[in-house]
Enzyme design. Structure first.
Site, PDB file in Angstrom:
ATOM      1  N   HIS A  50       0.840  -1.194   0.000  1.00 35.94           N
ATOM      2  CA  HIS A  50       0.000   0.000   0.000  1.00 35.94           C
ATOM      3  C   HIS A  50       0.875   1.244   0.000  1.00 35.94           C
ATOM      4  CE1 HIS A  50       0.911  -0.131   4.264  1.00 35.94           C
ATOM      5  NE2 HIS A  50       0.229  -1.259   4.420  1.00 35.94           N
TER       6      HIS A  50
HETATM    7  P1  TYD Z   1      -1.862  -3.386   7.670  1.00 35.83           P
HETATM    8  O1  TYD Z   1      -1.618  -1.936   7.438  1.00 35.83           O
HETATM    9  O2  TYD Z   1      -2.666  -4.141   6.676  1.00 35.83           O
HETATM   10  O3  TYD Z   1      -0.480  -4.123   7.900  1.00 35.83           O
HETATM   11  P2  TYD Z   1       0.770  -4.258   6.892  1.00 35.83           P
HETATM   12  O4  TYD Z   1       0.956  -2.964   6.229  1.00 35.83           O
HETATM   13  O5  TYD Z   1       1.911  -4.633   7.749  1.00 35.83           O
HETATM   14  O6  TYD Z   1       0.469  -5.347   5.938  1.00 35.83           O
HETATM   15  O7  TYD Z   1      -2.535  -3.511   9.118  1.00 35.83           O
HETATM   16  C1  TYD Z   1      -2.998  -4.733   9.645  1.00 35.83           C
HETATM   17  C2  TYD Z   1      -4.116  -4.418  10.644  1.00 35.83           C
HETATM   18  O8  TYD Z   1      -3.636  -3.642  11.737  1.00 35.83           O
HETATM   19  C3  TYD Z   1      -5.254  -3.626  10.014  1.00 35.83           C
HETATM   20  O9  TYD Z   1      -6.468  -4.109  10.567  1.00 35.83           O
HETATM   21  C4  TYD Z   1      -5.022  -2.220  10.487  1.00 35.83           C
HETATM   22  C5  TYD Z   1      -4.360  -2.406  11.842  1.00 35.83           C
HETATM   23  N1  TYD Z   1      -3.410  -1.348  12.196  1.00 35.83           N
HETATM   24  C6  TYD Z   1      -3.679  -0.504  13.257  1.00 35.83           C
HETATM   25  O10 TYD Z   1      -4.727  -0.609  13.924  1.00 35.83           O
HETATM   26  N2  TYD Z   1      -2.761   0.454  13.596  1.00 35.83           N
HETATM   27  C7  TYD Z   1      -1.605   0.600  12.910  1.00 35.83           C
HETATM   28  O11 TYD Z   1      -0.802   1.494  13.249  1.00 35.83           O
HETATM   29  C8  TYD Z   1      -1.343  -0.261  11.798  1.00 35.83           C
HETATM   30  C9  TYD Z   1      -0.076  -0.150  11.001  1.00 35.83           C
HETATM   31  C10 TYD Z   1      -2.264  -1.238  11.475  1.00 35.83           C
END
Ligand code: TYD
Length: 134
Positions: A50
């Site tokens: 992303h």
């Molecule tokens: P995601 O951004 O998809 O993780 P990555 O980029 O590592 O693949 O986040 C996974 C889950 O965690 C999603 O439900 C959002 C939540 N999240 C938070 O609540 N706070 C945060 O700071 C982050 C990065 C994710």
């Protein structure tokens, strides 16, 4: 990518071991409002994939290793994070993917903004449209 995003930190080592200190607007090029870390990753499963409208991030692999690709829509480069003394700056509007995690990897991320799902661009086609002003 305009500026070199991979930074090497000053290691304050002595006979007791190593220490790295990170301050906002010094080693880290922004004020940080949030820290999160990723561990317990599974072989062959990437994360990230992303970009963000406003969030800037700084990624530090504090244990183990992983790779991170950064893509500005024109150019994609892959970086190896395999020591706690290096960090990778991911600016806003840069598509990032983390992959090839070692089983003992802990990847710490500092961010300049609290978590807002609205700040995420999770669709690569949409990201390309935005960065190319299409
Ligand atoms: P995601 O951004 O998809 O993780 P990555 O980029 O590592 O693949 O986040 C996974 C889950 O965690 C999603 O439900 C959002 C939540 N999240 C938070 O609540 N706070 C945060 O700071 C982050 C990065 C994710």
């Amino acid at each position: 990518m305009s500026k070199e995003p991979l930074l090497h930190f000053n290691v304050l080592g002595d006979h007791r071991g190593q220490l790295i200190a990170l301050e906002e607007n010094k080693e880290i090029p922004f004020d940080f409002k949030r820290v999160f870390y990723i561990y317990g990753t599974q072989e062959g499963i990437p994360r990230g994939q992303h970009a963000h409208y406003e969030t800037q991030q700084f990624l530090i692999c504090i244990h183990g290793s992983c790779k991170v690709s950064l893509d500005d829509g024109k150019e994609k480069k892959t970086y190896v994070l395999d020591k706690p003394s290096i960090g990778l700056y991911q600016d806003k509007m840069i598509w990032g993917e983390m992959f090839d995690f070692s089983s003992d990897c802990t990847l710490m991320v500092l961010a300049n903004m609290p978590y807002y799902e609205e700040d995420y661009i999770r669709d690569y086609t949409q990201f390309l449209k935005i960065v190319t002003n299409d």
